[in-house]
Enzyme design. Structure first.
Site, PDB file in Angstrom:
ATOM      1  N   GLU A  86       0.846  -1.192   0.000  1.00 28.97           N
ATOM      2  CA  GLU A  86       0.000   0.000   0.000  1.00 28.97           C
ATOM      3  C   GLU A  86       0.885   1.248   0.000  1.00 28.97           C
ATOM      4  O   GLU A  86       0.417   2.344   0.266  1.00 28.97           O
ATOM      5  CB  GLU A  86      -0.961   0.010   1.183  1.00 28.97           C
ATOM      6  CG  GLU A  86      -0.315  -0.050   2.544  1.00 28.97           C
ATOM      7  CD  GLU A  86      -1.343   0.036   3.653  1.00 28.97           C
ATOM      8  OE1 GLU A  86      -2.070   1.035   3.712  1.00 28.97           O
ATOM      9  OE2 GLU A  86      -1.400  -0.900   4.470  1.00 28.97           O
ATOM     10  N   CYS A 118      -3.561  -3.192   4.363  1.00 27.09           N
ATOM     11  CA  CYS A 118      -2.693  -4.235   4.941  1.00 27.09           C
ATOM     12  C   CYS A 118      -3.142  -5.646   4.576  1.00 27.09           C
ATOM     13  O   CYS A 118      -2.578  -6.630   5.069  1.00 27.09           O
ATOM     14  CB  CYS A 118      -2.626  -4.071   6.459  1.00 27.09           C
ATOM     15  SG  CYS A 118      -2.011  -2.465   6.959  1.00 27.09           S
ATOM     16  N   HIS A 242      -2.761  -9.569  12.554  1.00 28.72           N
ATOM     17  CA  HIS A 242      -2.198  -8.368  11.943  1.00 28.72           C
ATOM     18  C   HIS A 242      -1.825  -7.407  13.087  1.00 28.72           C
ATOM     19  O   HIS A 242      -2.639  -7.149  13.973  1.00 28.72           O
ATOM     20  CB  HIS A 242      -3.231  -7.725  11.010  1.00 28.72           C
ATOM     21  CG  HIS A 242      -2.837  -6.359  10.548  1.00 28.72           C
ATOM     22  ND1 HIS A 242      -1.609  -6.095   9.974  1.00 28.72           N
ATOM     23  CD2 HIS A 242      -3.503  -5.165  10.595  1.00 28.72           C
ATOM     24  CE1 HIS A 242      -1.536  -4.812   9.672  1.00 28.72           C
ATOM     25  NE2 HIS A 242      -2.665  -4.221  10.043  1.00 28.72           N
TER      26      HIS A 242
HETATM   27  N1  COA Z   1       1.849   4.271  30.065  1.00 26.68           N
HETATM   28  C1  COA Z   1       1.329   3.107  29.608  1.00 26.68           C
HETATM   29  N2  COA Z   1       0.290   3.048  28.718  1.00 26.68           N
HETATM   30  C2  COA Z   1      -0.196   4.218  28.263  1.00 26.68           C
HETATM   31  C3  COA Z   1       0.316   5.454  28.684  1.00 26.68           C
HETATM   32  C4  COA Z   1       1.378   5.445  29.629  1.00 26.68           C
HETATM   33  N3  COA Z   1       1.922   6.583  30.066  1.00 26.68           N
HETATM   34  N4  COA Z   1      -0.366   6.429  28.058  1.00 26.68           N
HETATM   35  C5  COA Z   1      -1.296   5.821  27.249  1.00 26.68           C
HETATM   36  N5  COA Z   1      -1.175   4.482  27.382  1.00 26.68           N
HETATM   37  C6  COA Z   1      -1.941   3.458  26.703  1.00 26.68           C
HETATM   38  C7  COA Z   1      -3.415   3.780  26.580  1.00 26.68           C
HETATM   39  O1  COA Z   1      -4.118   3.434  27.756  1.00 26.68           O
HETATM   40  C8  COA Z   1      -3.798   2.935  25.394  1.00 26.68           C
HETATM   41  O2  COA Z   1      -3.966   1.588  25.781  1.00 26.68           O
HETATM   42  P1  COA Z   1      -5.350   0.832  25.462  1.00 26.68           P
HETATM   43  O3  COA Z   1      -5.536   0.938  23.980  1.00 26.68           O
HETATM   44  O4  COA Z   1      -5.117  -0.558  25.924  1.00 26.68           O
HETATM   45  O5  COA Z   1      -6.397   1.560  26.209  1.00 26.68           O
HETATM   46  C9  COA Z   1      -2.557   2.988  24.510  1.00 26.68           C
HETATM   47  O6  COA Z   1      -1.482   3.403  25.376  1.00 26.68           O
HETATM   48  C10 COA Z   1      -2.651   3.977  23.374  1.00 26.68           C
HETATM   49  O7  COA Z   1      -3.013   5.204  23.924  1.00 26.68           O
HETATM   50  P2  COA Z   1      -4.060   6.154  23.180  1.00 26.68           P
HETATM   51  O8  COA Z   1      -4.246   7.369  23.988  1.00 26.68           O
HETATM   52  O9  COA Z   1      -5.266   5.366  22.809  1.00 26.68           O
HETATM   53  O10 COA Z   1      -3.184   6.457  21.896  1.00 26.68           O
HETATM   54  P3  COA Z   1      -3.369   7.434  20.712  1.00 26.68           P
HETATM   55  O11 COA Z   1      -4.560   8.306  20.799  1.00 26.68           O
HETATM   56  O12 COA Z   1      -2.050   8.107  20.609  1.00 26.68           O
HETATM   57  O13 COA Z   1      -3.604   6.497  19.432  1.00 26.68           O
HETATM   58  C11 COA Z   1      -3.474   4.708  17.865  1.00 26.68           C
HETATM   59  C12 COA Z   1      -3.215   5.160  19.320  1.00 26.68           C
HETATM   60  C13 COA Z   1      -3.141   3.283  17.644  1.00 26.68           C
HETATM   61  C14 COA Z   1      -4.943   4.886  17.568  1.00 26.68           C
HETATM   62  C15 COA Z   1      -2.559   5.561  16.938  1.00 26.68           C
HETATM   63  O14 COA Z   1      -1.243   5.161  17.165  1.00 26.68           O
HETATM   64  C16 COA Z   1      -2.874   5.434  15.482  1.00 26.68           C
HETATM   65  O15 COA Z   1      -3.706   6.145  14.976  1.00 26.68           O
HETATM   66  N6  COA Z   1      -2.166   4.506  14.772  1.00 26.68           N
HETATM   67  C17 COA Z   1      -2.313   4.277  13.362  1.00 26.68           C
HETATM   68  C18 COA Z   1      -3.551   3.469  12.987  1.00 26.68           C
HETATM   69  C19 COA Z   1      -3.538   2.055  13.467  1.00 26.68           C
HETATM   70  O16 COA Z   1      -2.485   1.497  13.703  1.00 26.68           O
HETATM   71  N7  COA Z   1      -4.731   1.442  13.563  1.00 26.68           N
HETATM   72  C20 COA Z   1      -4.858   0.058  14.011  1.00 26.68           C
HETATM   73  C21 COA Z   1      -5.906  -0.717  13.328  1.00 26.68           C
HETATM   74  S1  COA Z   1      -5.546  -0.964  11.632  1.00 26.68           S
END
Ligand code: COA
Length: 438
Positions: A86, A118, A242
């Protein structure tokens, strides 16, 4: 004696990663984020970063080359090459066509790419399996290759990565396979905008939390479709998901277990540790490689468990945003792959955040017309190098190691790109490449 029936199987697995590695602790510090969020919240430790001369094509070609090198018999039997990606570099020409040239595949060959976020490599794998059943004397290359790019400082930035996984598909008895896949798959599709990349952008657009929900829904639906078709199936010893970030596999395992009626927290934690965790160590160290990420877990599991996998069952879940989901299973044979992943990851050069930013700017600069730069040195063991674009054509160099006579049936020295003396590599591009070209 009755001959064992042949199936379309995975015979071998290879991996290619780029030259550089950035630690998530360093990225967290630079972005003012608690490092525990990346390490424990996302499950990431390091991400692979491309140097100049490395792109989706060179990584794909290297993964394919690792499957073929030193084996002219394998090379001569390849009649199909499919690249799942992709992060393609051209809106028309397939990466598989370039691989055909770089690898010296025979003319009687089907070459094409499959794009579906993916999921592309899984679609390619299923197609190749059917095809080798029809042409059992031939082999198919299925290559998953991606460079995952999100906006700098965005939530997606820590889930970047780069790399390729190669799968060699052939007709063999399940005993002689690395992995034989189930005849039945569960599938689910849904038209959603959870993750996409408009053709005018180099980075992806993503609704992060929505994409997680779409993934989990797709998984449950695909699993239910699988169960509806299979009356009884062995409980898989391993579960591969994945993994755009490793913690996603934990979420997926939990959702699937709860869906199956398991709610005891101690059971869930122990089951995850036994059946999922052993496949995730490389994803933690490479980052997201989009369509290759599921198959990176497969490579990592093979390397970690070796011959102990023989006879074991695995469940695999593939998700591509947009979306398409597939749940399928497989059984390991006696030819468990040894991709040499650990050594490859340990050999990468470690960089800091400022260098990572310079390198990502440089790789965008190389995507401009007239960025051609002949003096890009390959990393040790790199078979193919991207030299930039000259007169709108991408130029790839076959390095010394990539053209050793015994490795390839056809010598391709004549077609090597030649530097044009005195050629200006492009106004505005050269300064960005200075200092990073080696
Ligand atoms: N210590 C430990 N864990 C922590 C933390 C800290 N200080 N701060 C946050 N976390 C945890 C959160 O609790 C969360 O865990 P959970 O999902 O089990 O609840 C995790 O870290 C991620 O935190 P979050 O605030 O949800 O992250 P984010 O808003 O930055 O976004 C994604 C996370 C994955 C959505 C982002 O990285 C993204 O958009 N990625 C690309 C798209 C993707 O990969 N999608 C997946 C499906 S295809």
């Amino acid at each position: 004696m009755v001959e064992e029936q042949k199936d379309g199987v995975i015979l071998d697995v290879s991996v290619a990663v780029p030259r550089y590695v950035l630690s998530h602790d360093a990225l967290a510090e630079a972005r003012g984020i608690d490092p525990d969020k990346y390490r424990y919240g996302l499950g990431c430790e390091e991400m692979s970063v491309c140097g100049p001369g490395e792109d989706t094509v060179t990584l794909a070609a290297e993964a394919a080359w690792r499957l073929l090198k030193g084996d002219p018999e394998r090379l001569s039997r390849v009649g199909m090459c499919i690249v799942g990606t992709e992060s393609n570099v051209d809106a028309s020409k397939s990466i598989a066509s370039t691989l055909h040239g770089l690898l010296g595949l025979r003319p009687a060959c089907r070459v094409f790419d499959i794009q579906h976020a993916c999921y592309g490599a899984t679609a390619a794998l299923q197609m190749a399996r059917s095809w080798v059943r029809q042409y059992p004397r031939q082999l198919a290359l299925v290559i998953a290759s991606d460079v995952a790019r999100y906006e700098r400082c965005s939530p997606g930035e820590p889930t970047q990565g780069a790399g390729a996984v190669g799968l060699l598909i052939g007709a063999a008895s399940p005993r002689d396979a690395c992995l034989t896949l189930s005849a039945v798959s569960g599938t689910y599709a849904s038209d959603v905008n959870d993750f996409w990349r408009p053709t005018y952008q180099k980075t992806a657009c993503v609704k992060g939390k929505f994409s997680v929900d779409c993934y989990l829904k797709g998984m449950v639906e695909a699993y239910d479709d699988y169960k509806a078709q299979v009356k009884a199936s062995a409980v898989p010893e391993h579960m591969l998901f994945h993994a755009p970030f490793p913690h996603m596999a934990r979420k997926a395992h939990r959702r699937l277990m709860v869906h199956q009626g398991h709610t005891d927290e101690i059971f869930l934690a122990d089951d995850y540790r036994r059946r999922v965790e052993p496949s995730l160590w490389a994803n933690r160290r490479v980052g997201n490689i989009y369509t290759g990420s599921l198959y990176l877990s497969l490579a990592a599991l093979c390397e970690q468990e070796g011959d102990d996998l023989t006879g074991c069952h695995a469940a695999l879940f593939s998700y591509g945003s947009g979306s398409c989901s597939e749940y399928f299973t497989g059984r390991f044979g006696q030819a468990v792959a040894r991709p040499g992943l650990q050594a490859m990851l340990d050999a990468r050069d470690s960089i800091g955040v400022s260098r990572y930013e310079v390198l990502s700017d440089a790789s965008l600069a190389l995507e401009q017309n007239q960025s051609f730069c002949e003096d890009i040195a390959p990393r040790k063991g790199q078979p193919f190098t991207f030299l930039g674009i000259r007169d709108h054509e991408r130029v790839y160099r076959q390095n010394e190691i990539g053209r050793r006579g015994e490795d390839f049936a056809r010598e391709r020295v004549e077609s090597l790109p030649r530097a044009i003396p005195g050629r200006d590599p492009g106004v505005g591009q050269r300064p960005l490449l200075d200092g990073v070209a080696g």
